[in-house]
Scaffold this active site. Structure first.
Site, PDB file in Angstrom:
ATOM      1  N   CYS A   2      91.109  51.709  29.056  1.00  0.00           N
ATOM      2  CA  CYS A   2      89.751  51.480  28.614  1.00  0.00           C
ATOM      3  C   CYS A   2      88.769  52.078  29.612  1.00  0.00           C
ATOM      4  O   CYS A   2      89.151  52.737  30.571  1.00  0.00           O
ATOM      5  CB  CYS A   2      89.488  49.969  28.477  1.00  0.00           C
ATOM      6  SG  CYS A   2      90.700  49.114  27.440  1.00  0.00           S
ATOM      7  N   ASP A 101      97.380  41.165  27.873  1.00  0.00           N
ATOM      8  CA  ASP A 101      97.532  41.035  29.320  1.00  0.00           C
ATOM      9  C   ASP A 101      96.208  40.686  29.980  1.00  0.00           C
ATOM     10  O   ASP A 101      96.180  40.067  31.053  1.00  0.00           O
ATOM     11  CB  ASP A 101      98.127  42.308  29.919  1.00  0.00           C
ATOM     12  CG  ASP A 101      97.341  43.563  29.584  1.00  0.00           C
ATOM     13  OD1 ASP A 101      96.534  43.539  28.640  1.00  0.00           O
ATOM     14  OD2 ASP A 101      97.548  44.591  30.267  1.00  0.00           O
TER      15      ASP A 101
END
Length: 630
Positions: A2, A101
């Site tokens: 990201c 996660d």
């Protein structure tokens, strides 16, 4: 994978900057094309662009808050062992609403604070905001796979995955002249150096804990250093045991990196490093997709036949892309436009195209990066080993070094390239180990960059250079490997892979630089890595039985982007009429016009030597400068 961004307002006047978070986050769209999120209050703004890999549901979008609403996290990267810690947190009563996660990482931080980083095996940059204590925690992974840049002054803090997002926040632009000297020597910037004054890069293995109440940016705190012992302090590890352990640790590392909720593949160049990773991944993924690129116009550099041998043996679903010089040129400016700092490793173009082709079929790719630095795979490692083990060679090379000054070595032909390498070898032999290492890492020496750049070097140049060479030891080549892990890998190789993969919205994972592999590699004697017969010796022998013999019985070819040909043809106008014309050089006031003219004359002469590489660095800088300063 990201992109993250953030703005902190330390004063009422600075709150106007918080509204820029939307535009800054949009600058990171290629890092995260799947989703966008914003968190904003009176003091802080956080932005996130998401490339969905694990738990692709909207519930796992970011910024993510905990159940109480006290904490916010933006996270770029992967936490590979998150499932283990999720179970431990569940035993403590933590309830999870996603399978991501990121949620595990946030709750681990809530439980343990900054010490949670010691439990995270992965690569990342992250920020966690505590709205009760008014603290902002910013951290980066151990080796520096994922970037994080930041700027602060008396009333505000900016941070982001890429500098282009800082520009959108209103970053003041002032060139760092010492950084220019470093860039034109290395063709890239050291990992803790920014091309702009007052912009910092969070160091690998470090974090910041910022109090919004105190309005002070503290010094970086280091939570990880590469474990390193002198030869006499190393535990004696049997060579066969070392081969077995390297194989075991790499297999475990690869398995950790196969967790994905989207299609996954691997790069396969036909060299040892990527072949090892593919061999391990193919044990666990049937019909693994693999990718390689070859060069139609330069068959002497084309290694796709070796990639195809490995793919055939391991039964992967292989994709090979044959490129022409025109194909490379077609993508050149797309690659350059993605850079928000000068970066002149020309092989970035190859990586850009490989990532683009791979992204059409997968979202995640495994790579062999890091093996050369860890286990001694570069030519400079062979040269240093010879100097350390054959003192007579050192003496002879020192004696004949002046004779090589009259030869015209270059990369353009096999013989001239060997002569070029011998020149560098002999020149390096006459230097101490620190100066030699720096010269062998560089494409230009200091006298050349001093002649080019109008401003002289300052104290920061010397301190940065000293940082990377001060621990080098003429009796321990492991110190050279460590220096490469701290300079070359995070400054050049990982930057190249991160930028080129993110430009194509592809996540790349690097099993060789898993924490467990790195820590073990530096427990090994250098004799396990390099000797008179082999480099990366322990890796070669650990996997000899599973790879085709042809992989072992050849020299590394490499590939040079055809810069000299382009400069004499398709890109000549860039040099003569646009980026290096006299008027533009005078307008900038950065470079010595006479030296630029001399460099151009050398480039277009019958003996250009290595001038193409230096001109390339200058063109990359000029392209960047024109985009952001003109």
């Amino acid at each position: 994978m990201c992109g993250i961004a953030g703005i902190v307002a330390f004063s009422n006047e600075a709150r106007a900057y918080l509204n820029k978070i939307d535009a800054a986050t949009d600058c990171l769209a290629k890092r995260g094309p799947d989703d966008k999120g914003i968190y904003i209050n009176d003091e802080i703004a956080l932005g996130h662009r998401r490339l969905s890999i694990i738990d692709t549901s909207h519930a796992a979008s970011q910024p993510m808050t905990d159940a109480s609403g006290r904490y916010q996290i933006v996270f770029n990267g992967e936490f590979f062992n998150y499932q283990i810690h999720k179970k431990e947190l569940e035993r403590k009563g933590v309830l999870f609403s996603t399978h991501s996660d990121t949620e595990v990482l946030l709750n681990l931080y809530i439980q343990e604070g900054a010490s949670c980083l010691e439990k995270v095996n992965g690569f990342f940059s992250l920020a966690i905001y505590d709205d009760l204590e008014k603290n902002l925690f910013i951290a980066r992974d151990r080796i520096g796979v994922k970037p994080l840049v930041y700027y602060y002054d008396n009333d505000k803090l900016f941070f982001a995955s890429e500098m282009k997002a800082l520009f959108a926040m209103g970053l003041p632009k002032e060139l760092n002249q010492d950084a220019m000297h470093l860039y034109f020597q290395l063709n890239y910037l050291p990992p803790d150096v920014s091309i702009l004054k007052n912009v910092k890069k969070l160091s690998p293995g470090a974090y910041l804990l910022i109090s919004l109440k105190e309005r002070i940016i503290p010094k970086e705190i280091t939570y990880y250093k590469i474990p390193f012992s002198k030869p006499g302090d190393l535990q004696k590890i049997d060579y066969d045991d070392a081969c077995k352990q390297v194989s075991k640790l790499l297999d475990e590392s690869v398995q950790r990196r196969l967790v994905s909720d989207v299609p996954l593949g691997a790069f396969l160049s036909g060299g040892l490093d990527s072949s090892v990773i593919v061999a391990l991944a193919a044990r666990h993924v049937k019909g693994l997709s693999t990718f390689s690129i070859g060069f139609k116009d330069a068959p002497q550099f084309d290694e796709t036949q070796y990639a195809e041998l490995v793919a055939s043996k391991l039964k992967t679903n292989h994709h090979s892309f044959k490129l022409t010089a025109d194909d490379l040129l077609q993508h050149l400016f797309n690659m350059l436009d993605y850079l928000d700092e000068p970066f002149a490793d020309s092989s970035a173009l190859n990586v850009y195209i490989l990532c683009k082709e791979a992204r059409s079929r997968v979202t995640v790719a495994l790579s062999g990066d890091g093996a050369d630095e860890l286990f001694g795979g570069y030519q400079k490692h062979r040269a240093e080993w010879l100097l350390q083990h054959h003192r007579t060679v050192t003496y002879l090379l020192k004696s004949v070094a002046p004779l090589f000054m009259h030869f015209k070595g270059s990369r353009d032909g096999k013989i001239s390239n060997k002569l070029r390498q011998l020149q560098r070898f002999s020149n390096g032999a006459a230097l101490n180990v620190g100066d030699r290492y720096w010269q062998w890492c560089s494409v230009a020496v200091k006298t050349e960059t001093d002649a080019l750049i109008l401003s002289p070097t300052g104290s920061s140049y010397q301190s940065i250079r000293r940082k990377y060479i001060q621990e080098l030891d003429t009796d321990d080549i492991n110190t050279v490997f460590k220096a490469d892990m701290q300079l070359v890998l995070p400054g050049d190789m990982l930057v190249k892979v991160d930028l080129m993969s993110m430009a194509n919205s592809l996540e790349v994972r690097n099993p060789f630089i898993d924490k467990e592999v790195v820590d073990y590699a530096f427990q090994l004697s250098s004799n396990h890595k390099i000797d008179k017969a082999a480099q990366k010796k322990v890796v070669r022998d650990a996997f000899r039985s599973v790879l085709p013999s042809e992989i072992y019985n050849r020299s590394k070819k490499g590939f040079e982007v055809p810069l000299l040909s382009w400069f004499n043809n398709e890109l000549k106008s860039l040099i003569t009429e646009e980026l290096l014309n006299d008027d533009f050089i005078k307008m900038q006031g950065l470079f010595n016009l006479q030296e630029v003219q001399r460099m151009k004359a050398k480039l277009f002469s019958s003996h250009p030597g290595e001038m193409a590489g230096r001109i390339w660095a200058l063109l990359v800088f000029q392209h960047w400068y024109k985009k952001y300063f003109v």
